[in-house]
Enzyme design. Sequence first.
Site, PDB file in Angstrom:
ATOM      1  N   LYS A 184       0.859  -1.186   0.000  1.00  0.00           N
ATOM      2  CA  LYS A 184       0.000   0.000   0.000  1.00  0.00           C
ATOM      3  C   LYS A 184       0.882   1.218   0.000  1.00  0.00           C
ATOM      4  CE  LYS A 184      -4.394   0.783  -0.021  1.00  0.00           C
ATOM      5  NZ  LYS A 184      -5.513  -0.094  -0.372  1.00  0.00           N
TER       6      LYS A 184
ATOM      7  N   ASP B 139      -6.812   4.225  -4.722  1.00  0.00           N
ATOM      8  CA  ASP B 139      -7.525   3.993  -3.463  1.00  0.00           C
ATOM      9  C   ASP B 139      -8.218   5.330  -3.171  1.00  0.00           C
ATOM     10  OD1 ASP B 139      -7.570   1.889  -1.056  1.00  0.00           O
ATOM     11  OD2 ASP B 139      -7.397   3.853  -0.129  1.00  0.00           O
TER      12      ASP B 139
ATOM     13  N   GLY C 247     -20.143   7.151   2.264  1.00  0.00           N
ATOM     14  CA  GLY C 247     -19.267   7.555   1.171  1.00  0.00           C
ATOM     15  C   GLY C 247     -20.095   7.860  -0.072  1.00  0.00           C
TER      16      GLY C 247
HETATM   17  O1  2IT Z   1      -7.926  -1.615  -1.124  1.00  0.00           O
HETATM   18  C1  2IT Z   1      -7.787  -2.097  -2.268  1.00  0.00           C
HETATM   19  O2  2IT Z   1      -7.893  -3.300  -2.473  1.00  0.00           O
HETATM   20  C2  2IT Z   1      -7.498  -1.176  -3.370  1.00  0.00           C
HETATM   21  N1  2IT Z   1      -7.412   0.008  -3.151  1.00  0.00           N
HETATM   22  C3  2IT Z   1      -7.295  -1.711  -4.762  1.00  0.00           C
HETATM   23  C4  2IT Z   1      -5.876  -2.122  -4.939  1.00  0.00           C
HETATM   24  C5  2IT Z   1      -5.498  -2.525  -6.344  1.00  0.00           C
HETATM   25  O3  2IT Z   1      -4.312  -2.821  -6.525  1.00  0.00           O
HETATM   26  O4  2IT Z   1      -6.352  -2.562  -7.230  1.00  0.00           O
END
Ligand code: 2IT
Length: 450
Positions: free
Chosen positions: A129, A169, A240
């Site tokens: 992340k 994200d 959201g």
């Molecule tokens: O929390 C998640 O799974 C995402 N933000 C998507 C991550 C992605 O690599 O598509």
Amino acid sequence: MSTIKEEVEAFMAPIRKRNPNEPEFLQAVEEVAETVLPYIAKHPEYKKAKILEKMTHPERAISFRVPWFDDKGEFQINTGYRVQMNSAIGPYKGGLRFHPTVNLSVMKFLAFEQTLKNSLTSLPMGGAKGGSDFDPRGKSDNEIMRFCQSLMTELFRYIGADTDVPAGDVGVGGREIGYLFGQYKRLTNEFTGVLTGKGMSFGGSLVRPEATGYGAVYFTQEVLKNVGDTIRGKTVSISGFGNVAWGVAKKVEELGGKVVTISGPDGYVYDEKGVTGKKVDYMLEMRSSGKDKVKDYADKFKVPYFPGKRPWSVKVDIAMPCAIQNEVDVDDAKELIKNKVPYLIEVANMPTTLEAYKLLKDAGVVFAPGKAVNAGGVATSGLEMSQNSLRMSWSAKEVDEKLHQIMIAIHKTCVKYGYDKKAGKVDYVKGANIGGFVKVADAMLAQGLV
Ligand code: 2IT
């Protein structure tokens, strides 16, 4: 014999010591430890190799300075992050979040959750992340572009199509991915599938924008089917109004359910007739306005607006938090229980506090965790990677069918590891945690002490 609680405490003590001031990360690890430690007790090979302990150490955590000029010509500085948590089953994979609440704790909790989530998808993706404490609210398009370019000018050296593949994200959508991709290509002189969520004209996948929300509703369908129920006719509260909430609203409508709330940082709106048709599209308009509030929806469609409030006091059949971590707390849980809401389906990453989750569980609310429910987003990113590698693109129908099958399979995995015979029901938290853990753990064992 020590109790599970004592075992979890003994496991957590050194992790707490090593990660002070990281409440979100500790929360995510503790929730997993509670369900996975009893499983590990029956599998001495995992225990001996300290697999779960190892999983709480990021393989690599990078933080860096992101300098940029705003439109007034003033110098601005943010912090950028990439936490490469685990590469046992594939290249690091996970989103980038731009939000003022981003810090190392938030990045680590998300990367930890991502590792188990990606494993659940059955696709070969490790967990990561990243992001920044940059606040996109009120920023011009040029500011967003300059920020993305500056962030990528540092990030590019740590990522790659076979190393680490970021995506969007919270606060990072198609526009940001476009700018990030452009800068990566310029710096490396390579056109590769290094990011997912790309535009359709440069390697993106159909259905990726809808995938997280659609996947969440496909998973919900399975949860309901498992107890002989369906979405048709059900009322749904969501929080959201971004990309994920939009996908949920579209699919719920299509399947004959009714979304009656959406929310923003400013409050929530209650739309008794349902967030349907053009009103679903309006969510996108509000998002692209960059204002980050839902009052406009209430004004435009003449529905009640509750400033400063969250939507969890509304009596519905299914509550689906789609916004951000810890948005359902103990008080919210009490409201949900008082209103006898039968299902809490987490769509965001860890939207429920640990204490609220325990209250809901004890009250018999059917609870599905985000790492299973929202895995359709990253799963479709995995499908985008496959298409990029093949240098081909699949039709919307093909991608949607694959996504649907993946969500059905994730639900099956949750039942396999989470079905409690005595209680006669599925513990989805247990099922998702163990189901995600096993594949990563086996790969880590096989690869030795790395
Ligand atoms: O929390 C998640 O799974 C995402 N933000 C998507 C991550 C992605 O690599 O598509």
